[in-house]
Design a protein around this motif. Sequence first.
Motif, PDB file in Angstrom:
ATOM      1  N   UNK A  47       0.688  -1.228  -0.105  1.00 19.01           N
ATOM      2  CA  UNK A  47      -0.225   0.096   0.029  1.00 19.01           C
ATOM      3  C   UNK A  47       0.797   1.151  -0.097  1.00 19.01           C
ATOM      4  N   UNK A  48       1.985   1.116   0.427  1.00 15.64           N
ATOM      5  CA  UNK A  48       2.986   2.241   0.348  1.00 15.64           C
ATOM      6  C   UNK A  48       4.143   1.699  -0.278  1.00 15.64           C
ATOM      7  N   UNK A  49       4.190   1.778  -1.526  1.00 12.52           N
ATOM      8  CA  UNK A  49       5.480   1.305  -2.396  1.00 12.52           C
ATOM      9  C   UNK A  49       6.847   1.669  -1.844  1.00 12.52           C
ATOM     10  N   UNK A  50       7.093   2.561  -1.325  1.00  7.17           N
ATOM     11  CA  UNK A  50       8.582   2.942  -0.637  1.00  7.17           C
ATOM     12  C   UNK A  50       8.223   3.588   0.613  1.00  7.17           C
ATOM     13  N   UNK A  51       8.742   2.798   1.765  1.00  5.78           N
ATOM     14  CA  UNK A  51       8.198   3.432   3.018  1.00  5.78           C
ATOM     15  C   UNK A  51       9.505   3.366   4.132  1.00  5.78           C
ATOM     16  N   UNK A  52       9.657   4.522   4.620  1.00  2.52           N
ATOM     17  CA  UNK A  52      11.010   4.607   5.575  1.00  2.52           C
ATOM     18  C   UNK A  52      10.615   4.082   6.721  1.00  2.52           C
ATOM     19  N   UNK A  53      11.234   3.320   7.535  1.00  2.00           N
ATOM     20  CA  UNK A  53      11.214   2.428   8.705  1.00  2.00           C
ATOM     21  C   UNK A  53      11.910   3.111   9.772  1.00  2.00           C
ATOM     22  N   UNK A  54      11.549   2.858  11.037  1.00  2.14           N
ATOM     23  CA  UNK A  54      12.120   3.675  12.322  1.00  2.14           C
ATOM     24  C   UNK A  54      13.499   3.538  12.268  1.00  2.14           C
ATOM     25  N   UNK A  62       8.780   9.463  -3.112  1.00  5.91           N
ATOM     26  CA  UNK A  62       9.549   9.245  -2.121  1.00  5.91           C
ATOM     27  C   UNK A  62      10.944   9.338  -2.152  1.00  5.91           C
ATOM     28  N   UNK A  63      11.868  10.396  -1.359  1.00  8.58           N
ATOM     29  CA  UNK A  63      13.302  10.540  -1.737  1.00  8.58           C
ATOM     30  C   UNK A  63      13.753   9.635  -0.884  1.00  8.58           C
ATOM     31  N   UNK A 108      15.575  -1.970   1.441  1.00  7.72           N
ATOM     32  CA  UNK A 108      15.333  -3.601   1.264  1.00  7.72           C
ATOM     33  C   UNK A 108      14.235  -3.731   0.131  1.00  7.72           C
ATOM     34  N   UNK A 109      14.836  -4.383  -0.890  1.00  3.90           N
ATOM     35  CA  UNK A 109      14.096  -4.886  -1.698  1.00  3.90           C
ATOM     36  C   UNK A 109      13.100  -6.057  -1.744  1.00  3.90           C
TER      37      UNK A 109
END
Length: 411
Positions: free
Chosen positions: A28-35, A310-311, A319-320
Motif C-alpha cells: 500500500x506504501x510502495x516505498x516506506x521509511x522504517x523507524x 519518496x526520496x 530492502x527490496x
Amino acid sequence: MTQGTLLQQITDYANRADPYPLYAELRRTPVARQDDGTYTVSTYWEILGLLHDPRISSDVRNRLPQEGCGLLPEQEEEGLPPSFIRFDPPEHDRLRRLAMRPFGPPHSPRRIHDMRGELTRMVTGLIDDFRDGNQVDLVDDFAYPFPVMVICKLLGVPHEDEARFHAWAEQVVAGLDPNPAEDPAERQRATQRARTELGGYLAGLIEEHRRAPGGDLLSALVTEQGPCGRMSPIEVVTTAVLLLIAGHETTVNLITNGMLTLLRHPDALKRLRADPGFAVPLVEELLRYEPPVQFLPQRTALTDIDIAGTVIPRGAPIWLVLAAGSRDPRRFADPDRFDPERPDNQHFGFGSGIHYCFGAPLARLETQIALTELARRLGNPRLVDDPPPYRRNPVLRGPRHLQIAFDGVTA
C-alpha cells in the motif's frame, strides 16, 4: 497479529508460515521509511527499476555510519573475503564475467545441460533410500544433501573428501539460520571456523587442479583466461563458496517450498506425475508464488533517489522485498493463486539486473528433476504437518522440516 511495525511483523517468526497478507499491506506504501532509517520497496515496477539502477549499491561500505538495519544481522562472509555479489561495477562485472565463462552461456553452454544424467542419478539414489519406511523428512533426507552432492561434482571434489566437504557445508549453511536455543557467539565462531577450514581446503584443491586440470569448474576457473585476465586463487575460493552457499540455500528452499505447494495442490501433483515436461512452467510459478529468497536487505543508495513520490537519501539502507513484488496485482493477475500456466511470468525468484543469480540454470534443473522424480515415485504422498516448522531466517524462507508420509516407493 504480532505487535510492532509492519516490517517487524514480517520478520517475526510467528508470521513465517504466511507472510503474504503482510506483503499485501506493505505494498500500500510502495516505498516506506522504517523507524531505523531503512527504506522498503515492495511493488513490482519500483523493485525492477532499482534492480537495474546504477545508483543502488550492493557494497555495504557505501552505507553511512549513522544508518543501519536493526531487524536483521549482517550476514558477512566471516573467515573469507567477500564474494563478488558484495561488489559494485567494475569489480563485480570483472569477477562475474570470469565466473560465468566456465559455468554457462555463451562460453560453456552445455556444462549444466550435460549434468542432467548425473543429477537424475543423485535424485534416484536419495529416493531409493526412502524404501525402508513410509515417512521422510524431505529437508534433512533429500533437499539438504542433494545440492551439496551437486556442488562436489561440479567443483571436482574427490569422492574421498565429500564427507569432510559435507560437514563444512552443513556448518556454514547452519550459520545462516540461527537457532534461538544456541549461543549466538559460539554459533558465529563455529561458522567462522567452518568457513576458514573450507576455504583452506578449497585453496589446496585449487592448486591441485591448477597443476593437473580436469573437466570440472574449479579447473576452468583457475586455468581459463578471458579478456579480463583470470581470477586470483582467493577469488576462485570465494566464488566457489558463493556457489555452495547461494546455490544450496536457493535449491533447498525451492525444492521444499515446491513439494509443499504440490501437496497443497493435488491436481498439479497429478499432472506432474503424468507429464514431466510440466516441471518447467511449474518451477517458474513456484519461483514467483513461493520464492526461496524473500527480499534483498543489503542495498544502499549512492545518491538521493526519488521513486514513487519518496526520496531515498544517499547512504540509506534499502530492502527490496522481492516476494511482495512477485505478488503485485498491478503486474500479475490474481497473484495469490498458484497458476503454473501463468503467461509472461517475469518473477523475481532469482532477482534481476546485474546481480541476477548466476546459478539460476542449475537451481532450475535441480528442482525440475527433484520434483518430477518425487511426484513419480512416491505413492500417495501427503503432509504430516501443515504448516510445517519454518526456518528462522526471514530472508531465506522455507520449511526447516517437511515430514511427508507415503505408501511406498516405485522403481
